[in-house]
Scaffold this motif. Structure first.
Motif, short mmCIF file in Angstrom:
data_model
loop_
_atom_site.label_atom_id
_atom_site.label_comp_id
_atom_site.label_asym_id
_atom_site.label_seq_id
_atom_site.Cartn_x
_atom_site.Cartn_y
_atom_site.Cartn_z
N GLY A 139 0.81 -1.23 0.00
CA GLY A 139 0.00 0.00 0.00
C GLY A 139 0.83 1.28 0.00
N ILE A 140 2.07 1.18 -0.56
CA ILE A 140 2.93 2.39 -0.56
C ILE A 140 3.19 2.85 -1.99
CG2 ILE A 140 4.11 2.04 1.65
CD1 ILE A 140 6.35 0.62 0.13
N PRO A 141 3.42 4.16 -2.19
CA PRO A 141 3.79 4.66 -3.51
C PRO A 141 5.13 4.07 -3.97
CG PRO A 141 3.09 6.46 -2.09
CD PRO A 141 3.25 5.25 -1.22
N VAL A 142 5.22 3.86 -5.28
CA VAL A 142 6.41 3.24 -5.86
C VAL A 142 6.99 4.16 -6.94
CG1 VAL A 142 7.22 1.29 -7.26
CG2 VAL A 142 5.52 0.91 -5.46
N ALA B 256 10.12 14.99 -7.02
CA ALA B 256 8.71 14.83 -7.41
C ALA B 256 8.11 13.59 -6.75
CB ALA B 256 8.59 14.73 -8.93
N PHE B 257 8.91 12.52 -6.64
CA PHE B 257 8.40 11.31 -6.00
C PHE B 257 8.10 11.57 -4.51
CE2 PHE B 257 9.13 7.06 -3.94
CZ PHE B 257 7.91 6.51 -4.34
N VAL B 258 8.98 12.32 -3.86
CA VAL B 258 8.71 12.67 -2.45
C VAL B 258 7.39 13.44 -2.37
CG1 VAL B 258 9.50 14.05 -0.49
CG2 VAL B 258 11.14 12.65 -1.76
N GLU B 259 7.19 14.36 -3.30
CA GLU B 259 5.94 15.14 -3.30
C GLU B 259 4.74 14.24 -3.56
OE1 GLU B 259 8.11 19.24 -4.90
OE2 GLU B 259 6.96 18.00 -6.29
N GLY C 103 1.51 13.27 -1.21
CA GLY C 103 0.18 13.60 -1.75
C GLY C 103 0.07 15.05 -2.20
N GLU C 104 1.24 15.63 -2.59
CA GLU C 104 1.23 17.06 -2.93
C GLU C 104 1.16 17.32 -4.43
OE1 GLU C 104 4.80 18.60 -1.22
OE2 GLU C 104 3.99 18.62 0.82
N ARG C 105 1.21 16.26 -5.26
CA ARG C 105 1.22 16.53 -6.70
C ARG C 105 0.62 15.36 -7.48
NH1 ARG C 105 6.46 17.33 -9.57
NH2 ARG C 105 5.14 16.88 -11.33
N GLU C 106 0.34 15.62 -8.76
CA GLU C 106 -0.10 14.58 -9.69
C GLU C 106 1.10 13.73 -10.06
OE1 GLU C 106 -3.31 14.23 -11.51
OE2 GLU C 106 -3.82 15.22 -9.62
N ASN C 107 0.83 12.50 -10.50
CA ASN C 107 1.91 11.62 -10.95
C ASN C 107 2.50 12.17 -12.26
OD1 ASN C 107 3.55 9.55 -11.78
ND2 ASN C 107 2.09 7.93 -11.22
N PRO C 108 3.81 12.52 -12.28
CA PRO C 108 4.38 13.13 -13.49
C PRO C 108 4.71 12.13 -14.60
CG PRO C 108 6.05 12.95 -11.79
CD PRO C 108 4.78 12.46 -11.16
N CYS C 109 4.73 10.84 -14.28
CA CYS C 109 4.97 9.85 -15.34
C CYS C 109 4.31 8.54 -14.93
CB CYS C 109 6.46 9.65 -15.58
SG CYS C 109 6.76 8.57 -17.01
N THR C 110 3.12 8.33 -15.44
CA THR C 110 2.33 7.18 -15.01
C THR C 110 2.81 5.90 -15.70
OG1 THR C 110 0.76 7.43 -16.81
CG2 THR C 110 0.28 8.65 -14.78
N PRO C 111 2.47 4.74 -15.12
CA PRO C 111 2.79 3.48 -15.79
C PRO C 111 2.13 3.40 -17.17
CG PRO C 111 2.15 3.07 -13.52
CD PRO C 111 1.89 4.52 -13.79
#
Ligand code: NAD
Length: 362
Positions: free
Chosen positions: A94-97, A298-301, A305-313
Motif C-alpha cells: 500500500g505504498i507509492p512506488v 517529485a516522488f517525495v511530493e 500527496g502534494e502533486r499529480e503523478n508526473p509519469c504514469t505506468p
C-alpha cells in the motif's frame, strides 16, 4: 519536521547513482520541513552494505525486510525483468512506488500489471527523467505556447559514449526498449500525440558480443505521429565524442534544439566555429543529474500527496509499446503499426507480438 522513509532496492549502476542523488534530494526536502531517511537493499546484501557505507546510509538484508520495516515509498532500480514483481510488492504494502523504466521487459508482460495498478488505484511513478530536464521542459513550453508553429519534424538523438556491460544488454530487452524508449516517451509527452507507426533498422559494427546476445549497437526508427508528422529517433552505444542526447523540434515558425550547449558531444566542421568548446558529457548520470534529482523530489511530493503523478505506468507502457513495435520492425525489416494502448488494454486491439533478443548477425 515530518519524517519520511524511502527504501531503495537495487544498487547497481543506476541504483548507486540514485543513492547519491537521494542525498541531494534529502537536503532539498529538508528545507521544506521533511526529514528523509533512506534505506538500501539489493539481492546481494553485501553490496547494499558497501554502497550504504559509502554514502552514509543504512542497508537492510532483503526487499522483504525493507518493506516490512514500514517504509513510506519504494524506489526500484533493479534489472528490468524484476520490475513487475517489485512493483506488486509495493502495491501489496500500500505504498507509492518509483520504478526505473521500463515497467517490464515487454508490453505483453506489463498489461496485467497495468490493470492491477488501476484496480488498486496504486501510485506508481516511472523514471523517465527527461521529462524533468530543463531543456525538454522549455521545448515543450515553447511548442505548447505556439512559438514553434506546426511541427514539420522531430529528430531525437541518443548516443552513449560506450556500451554498458554485455551482461546488462542481454537482459535489457534491446536498444529500443532500453535506450530509445526515452525518446519515444518525450516525443509523446512533448507533442501530445501518439506514435502510430514505426519502421526500424539497426546494425552491429562494434563488439560482436552485443550481437551475440541479440542486440544491435546502433539503430534508427522512423516514426509517424497520429497527425502524419514524421519523426526520427537514432540510438547508438558507440558515440566516442561523448554522451549525446538531443532533440530537434522543428516547426513552421521556429526550431529549438534540446541538449545543444557548450558540453554537447559534437564538433562543427565549419571553419572558425569554436562552439561547442566544453568537455562533452560522458555518461547519462552527469548529463541528467539535475533531472534525476528533480524526478525523485517529485516522488517525495507524490508520497506526500502534494502533486499529480508526473509519469504514469500507462504513459511509460505506451512508450514501451512503440519500443516493442520498433523491435518487431527491426526483426521483420518492415513498418509496424502501433495500436493504441487503451484499445490493447480493453481487448479491442492486439498488442504488438513480443520479440525476444536473438543473436544478430550484421
Ligand atoms: N532512467 C535511466 O536513464 C536509466 C539508465 C540506466 C538504467 N536504467 C534502468 O535501471 C534498471 C537497472 O539498471 P542498472 O544498469 O543499474 O543494472 P545493474 O545490473 O547495474 O544493477 C541492478 C542491481 O539490481 C540488483 N537486483 C537484481 N534483482 C534484484 C532483486 N530481485 N531484488 C533486489 N536487488 C536486485 C542487482 O544485484 C544489481 O545490484 C534497468 O531497468 C534499466 O532499464 C535507467
Amino acid at each position: 519536521m515530518k519524517t519520511l522513509t524511502l527504501g531503495l532496492v537495487g544498487v547497481g549502476r543506476i541504483g548507486q547513482m540514485h543513492a547519491q542523488n537521494l542525498l541531494t534530494v534529502r537536503d532539498q526536502v529538508a528545507a521544506r520541513g521533511v526529514q528523509l531517511e533512506i534505506v538500501l537493499a539489493d539481492a546481494a546484501p553485501e553490496t547494499a552494505r558497501q554502497v550504504a557505507d559509502r554514502f552514509g546510509l543504512r542497508a537492510t538484508e532483503s526487499v522483504d525486510t525493507l518493506i516490512s520495516e514500514g517504509i513510506d515509498g519504494l524506489v526500484i532500480a533493479t534489472n528490468t525483468a524484476t520490475h513487475p514483481d517489485l512493483i506488486r510488492a509495493g502495491l501489496a504494502a500500500g505504498i507509492p512506488v518509483f520504478c526505473e523504466k521500463p515497467v517490464s521487459s515487454d508490453v505483453v508482460g506489463a498489461l496485467p500489471l497495468l490493470k492491477e495498478i488501476e484496480a488498486a488505484s496504486g501510485v506508481v511513478q516511472i523514471g523517465h527523467q527527461r521529462r524533468f530536464d530543463v531543456g525538454y521542459q522549455e521545448a515543450k513550453r515553447r511548442f505548447d505556447a505556439g512559438d514553434l508553429g506546426w511541427l514539420h519534424g522531430l529528430r531525437a538523438v541518443s548516443g552513449d559514449a560506450f556500451p554498458p556491460p554485455v551482461e546488462y544488454l542481454a537482459t535489457s530487452g534491446g536498444i529500443f526498449r532500453d535506450m530509445a524508449v526515452h525518446d519515444f516517451d518525450v516525443i509523446r509527452w512533448l507533442t501530445g500525440q501518439e506514435i502510430v507507426e514505426v519502421y526500424a533498422r539497426g546494425t552491429n559494427n562494434g563488439d560482436p558480443e552485443i550481437g551475440a546476445v541479440g542486440d544491435v549497437d546502433t539503430a534508427q526508427a522512423t516514426l509517424t505521429l497520429a497527425d502524419g508528422t514524421v519523426a526520427m529517433a537514432t540510438a547508438t552505444r558507440y558515440n566516442g565524442a561523448g554522451h549525446d542526447v538531443r532533440l530537434d523540434v522543428q516547426g513552421s515558425k521556429d526550431t529549438v534544439v534540446v541538449g545543444l550547449d557548450d558540453r554537447s558531444a559534437l564538433r562543427s566542421a565549419e571553419p572558425d566555429v569554436g562552439f561547442p568548446a566544453g568537455t562533452a558529457h560522458q555518461t547519462f548520470a552527469e548529463r541528467f543529474v539535475d533531472a534525476y534529482v528533480a524526478e525523485l523530489v517529485a516522488f517525495v511530493e507524490l508520497v506526500l500527496g502534494e502533486r499529480e503523478n508526473p509519469c504514469t505506468p500507462f504513459d511509460a507502457v505506451a512508450a514501451s509499446l512503440v519500443a516493442d513495435a520498433a523491435q518487431l520492425s527491426l526483426a521483420r525489416s518492415e513498418p509496424v503499426a502501433v495500436p493504441a494502448l487503451r484499445d490493447v488494454l480493453d481487448g479491442t486491439a492486439e498488442p504488438v507480438p513480443a520479440v525476444d533478443l536473438v543473436p544478430f548477425s550484421a
